[in-house]
Design an enzyme around this catalytic site. Structure first.
Site, PDB file in Angstrom:
ATOM      1  N   HIS A 217       0.822  -1.221   0.000  1.00 47.55           N
ATOM      2  CA  HIS A 217       0.000   0.000   0.000  1.00 47.55           C
ATOM      3  C   HIS A 217       0.853   1.268   0.000  1.00 47.55           C
ATOM      4  CE1 HIS A 217      -4.064  -1.770   0.658  1.00 47.55           C
ATOM      5  NE2 HIS A 217      -3.309  -2.804   0.961  1.00 47.55           N
ATOM      6  N   ASP A 425       3.505   9.460  -0.750  1.00 52.30           N
ATOM      7  CA  ASP A 425       2.302   8.695  -0.372  1.00 52.30           C
ATOM      8  C   ASP A 425       2.087   7.605  -1.413  1.00 52.30           C
ATOM      9  OD1 ASP A 425       0.059   8.191   1.160  1.00 52.30           O
ATOM     10  OD2 ASP A 425      -0.681  10.248   1.071  1.00 52.30           O
TER      11      ASP A 425
HETATM   12  C1  GDG Z   1      -2.166   3.853   3.253  1.00 51.16           C
HETATM   13  C2  GDG Z   1      -1.162   4.573   2.322  1.00 51.16           C
HETATM   14  C3  GDG Z   1      -2.867   4.480   0.500  1.00 51.16           C
HETATM   15  C4  GDG Z   1      -9.141  10.123   7.711  1.00 51.16           C
HETATM   16  N1  GDG Z   1      -9.674  10.827   8.729  1.00 51.16           N
HETATM   17  C5  GDG Z   1     -10.853  10.249   9.010  1.00 51.16           C
HETATM   18  C6  GDG Z   1     -11.027   9.167   8.150  1.00 51.16           C
HETATM   19  N2  GDG Z   1      -9.968   9.109   7.367  1.00 51.16           N
HETATM   20  C7  GDG Z   1      -9.821   8.113   6.291  1.00 51.16           C
HETATM   21  C8  GDG Z   1      -9.924   8.757   4.932  1.00 51.16           C
HETATM   22  C9  GDG Z   1      -9.227   7.726   4.048  1.00 51.16           C
HETATM   23  C10 GDG Z   1      -8.220   7.091   5.009  1.00 51.16           C
HETATM   24  O1  GDG Z   1      -8.579   7.481   6.337  1.00 51.16           O
HETATM   25  C11 GDG Z   1      -6.810   7.599   4.765  1.00 51.16           C
HETATM   26  O2  GDG Z   1      -6.368   7.029   3.595  1.00 51.16           O
HETATM   27  P1  GDG Z   1      -5.040   7.499   2.854  1.00 51.16           P
HETATM   28  O3  GDG Z   1      -5.005   6.821   1.551  1.00 51.16           O
HETATM   29  O4  GDG Z   1      -5.033   8.977   2.769  1.00 51.16           O
HETATM   30  O5  GDG Z   1      -3.812   7.166   3.788  1.00 51.16           O
HETATM   31  P2  GDG Z   1      -3.118   6.053   4.737  1.00 51.16           P
HETATM   32  O6  GDG Z   1      -3.892   5.856   5.980  1.00 51.16           O
HETATM   33  O7  GDG Z   1      -1.734   6.545   4.932  1.00 51.16           O
HETATM   34  O8  GDG Z   1      -3.114   4.691   3.902  1.00 51.16           O
HETATM   35  C12 GDG Z   1      -1.907   5.383   1.270  1.00 51.16           C
HETATM   36  C13 GDG Z   1      -3.759   3.698   1.457  1.00 51.16           C
HETATM   37  O9  GDG Z   1      -2.977   2.981   2.407  1.00 51.16           O
HETATM   38  C14 GDG Z   1      -4.627   2.676   0.712  1.00 51.16           C
HETATM   39  O10 GDG Z   1      -3.854   1.815  -0.040  1.00 51.16           O
HETATM   40  O11 GDG Z   1      -3.679   5.290  -0.322  1.00 51.16           O
HETATM   41  O12 GDG Z   1      -0.974   5.957   0.379  1.00 51.16           O
HETATM   42  O13 GDG Z   1      -0.284   5.411   3.077  1.00 51.16           O
HETATM   43  O14 GDG Z   1     -10.125   6.732   3.624  1.00 51.16           O
HETATM   44  O15 GDG Z   1     -11.266   8.969   4.638  1.00 51.16           O
HETATM   45  N3  GDG Z   1     -12.101   8.377   8.146  1.00 51.16           N
HETATM   46  C15 GDG Z   1     -13.070   8.648   9.051  1.00 51.16           C
HETATM   47  N4  GDG Z   1     -12.959   9.687   9.934  1.00 51.16           N
HETATM   48  C16 GDG Z   1     -11.868  10.510   9.954  1.00 51.16           C
HETATM   49  O16 GDG Z   1     -11.800  11.438  10.758  1.00 51.16           O
HETATM   50  N5  GDG Z   1     -14.159   7.882   9.072  1.00 51.16           N
END
Ligand code: GDG
Length: 531
Positions: A217, A425
């Protein structure tokens, strides 16, 4: 930069802290000098094994076995913590039936436990409790102080400790034994992320001959940095335990191939197949996505309407800039705050006309570098508000509470601009969620770091270099001023891109290739392979 020393019988490693005007030395880890983690392999009880085999026979074969560091609560789709991975895996498992195995999140005083099984409908969750020592050295250690910073190109924060690596291999072995205890001949195993890179090899060593896939990821690092990892070749070589290895982007796949080419003189064929020392690996890119219709549906919920109303009313007459990130140094949050500050400095006439709402979800708070980022953000938000704020305007609101996914959908829709500016990222799902949540008649503008994996697909966003303050400040101004026709045009293209490759198609593409993959497996099963 570390310099081990000894204080009162403790081994202390020092790192240089470059945050302040003076570079001070302070400890980043305090561990007892000796005491490696104990590593007895937990036995799965006969009763559990029988129950699982029965379950497999009663269900539709073959089963999917998903393995990840943590098992999410897939029965609560709106949990604040439900991210993309939980939704994707939960969806796949509910559809096909299967098992999800991972750490329970509990640290116990004894050795690692055998899995506790819980079955609801067609899905069995298998949760393993880990010993405190393993949580410290595997999870907080090798996963989050070695691989995470290194893969995000932060060699300055990377800890290279043999005990971390030992614990990492132990936990992968524990997981492998647990899986072997219930795996059936036709089951397909899908391993997720950097915590579990050696799991395929461990399973092969136990004679598990099933199809096994792995998806990373996070980004794959540039070769020049990756080779700073002691035993880097062993880590890469362990990937040959898998039939299929998936990356987020073509760039990551290229960096992976560059390692083989330069270090080992090997090259994949045009299908992504690599033959090395008699073993075969298929490596491809599968950009992860979201289910856009889910975001649209959530946007219609009562909670979404409520959060939309509250954000708009709280910022009446002002443009709303939004950030939603885990609090992590890779997300570039201090750089984002600095860019906003620069925007207010450079365009004084715009003060009072726009506010930044930053939602920061706390994560990995036992790792010191994460505490540092959190502290820095609170201080910086205060500084910006102190410097620019007026009686009737607070420039920056920084919230660290979690919102439900439905409330989040409303917040996305209320924003005029979303700032997704990580320094590095794998993909970044927030960028895609923001696009999916927009009103097609009046969409917001996405400012996206060129260093997010999502930038490979979302080329109609305003792409920025998050290190370039001036460029980011200009992009904020450009986004705020963008005429409606241009906003709609850009959004339509971005939304079409997102709809072309949903979370479901990501999962299907990977599973299709994994099911179609063959051989290499048998050779891999035969041997112990390590450098
Ligand atoms: C890893 C990789 C890759 C955030 N705040 C709240 C909340 N979130 C959710 C968002 C989104 C998720 O968390 C974050 O996803 P990301 O993709 O930005 O980042 P990582 O956690 O670092 O994930 C990344 C991912 O894996 C998938 O393969 O894209 O690059 O680092 O869904 O919405 N969700 C809720 N409340 C919040 O306050 N419910």
């Amino acid at each position: 930069m570390s310099n081990p020393g000894s204080i009162g019988g403790l081994t202390v490693a020092w790192r240089l802290n470059a945050a302040g005007p003076f570079r001070v030395l302070r400890p980043y880890r305090n561990v007892e000098a000796t005491a490696p983690c104990r590593t007895s392999i937990p036995e799965v009880s006969k009763q559990s094994r029988v129950a699982l085999v029965k379950l497999a026979k009663g269900g539709r074969m073959p089963r999917l076995i998903v393995v990840s560091n943590r098992v999410a609560d897939i029965h609560s789709s709106n949990a604040a913590s439900s991210g993309g991975l939980a939704l994707a895996m939960g969806g796949a498992l509910k559809e096909e039936g299967g098992v999800w195995l991972g750490w329970s999140g509990k640290a116990i005083d004894e050795d690692d436990s055998p899995p506790h099984f819980e079955t609801v409908g067609k899905v069995t969750l298998a949760r393993i409790d880990l010993s405190r020592c393993h949580v410290d050295e595997y999870y907080n250690g090798y996963a989050n102080r070695t691989l995470w910073p290194l893969f995000h190109h932060r060699t300055d924060l990377t800890a290279y400790e043999q005990s971390f690596r030992d614990a990492y291999l132990d936990v992968n072995r524990t997981f492998a034994h647990a899986i072997r205890s219930f795996v059936q001949p036709d089951d397909v195993i899908w391993v997720q992320d950097y915590h579990l890179i050696p799991l395929g090899r461990e399973l092969r060593a136990l004679g598990v001959d099933n199809r096994i896939g792995f998806f990373l990821h996070i980004p794959w690092p540039a070769r020049e940095l990756f080779v700073t990892l002691p035993q880097h070749a062993d880590l890469v070589w362990s990937l040959f335990g898998y039939d299929l290895v998936g990356f987020q982007t073509d760039k990551d796949l290229k960096a992976f191939c560059d390692y083989f080419e330069t270090e080992l003189g090997a090259q994949p064929d045009e299908d992504g197949l690599m033959d090395l020392f008699g073993r075969r690996l298929l490596a491809r890119s599968y950009p992860i996505s979201i289910n856009p219709s889910e975001m649209v549906e959530l946007g219609r919920s009562e909670n979404a309407q409520e959060s939309f109303r509250r954000v708009r009313e709280g910022n009446a007459g002002r443009k709303i800039l939004l950030g939603v990130d885990r609090i992590d140094y890779s997300k570039g949050l201090p750089h984002k705050f600095a860019a906003f500050s620069r925007f207010l400095e450079r365009f004084p006439e715009r003060r009072g006309t726009a506010s930044l709402l930053q939602i920061g979800q706390p994560s990995r708070s036992l790792v010191e570098e994460y505490q540092d980022v959190g502290d820095e953000l609170v201080a910086e938000a205060g500084r910006i508000n102190g410097r620019f704020g007026k009686l009737d305007w607070m420039p920056l609101a920084y919230h660290t509470q979690s919102y439900g996914r439905d409330a989040l959908a409303g917040i996305y829709r209320a924003a005029d601009v979303c700032l997704v500016t990580p320094l590095r990222d794998g993909m970044n799902l927030v960028a895609k969620e923001f696009i999916a949540a927009q009103d097609p008649e009046d969409p917001g503008v996405l400012i996206l770091s060129r260093f997010a994996g999502a930038a490979e697909q979302l080329t109609e966003a305003l792409l920025v270099n998050p290190y370039d303050n001036e460029q980011c400040a200009e992009a904020i101004a450009q986004a705020i001023d963008m005429p409606l026709t241009e906003r709609i045009e850009r959004w339509r293209t971005l939304n079409a891109t997102i709809n072309r490759s949903s979370l479901s198609s990501w999962k299907e593409d990977f599973m299709h290739d994994l099911r179609a993959s063959k051989d290499g497996r048998h050779e891999a099963a035969a041997g112990v392979f390590s450098f």
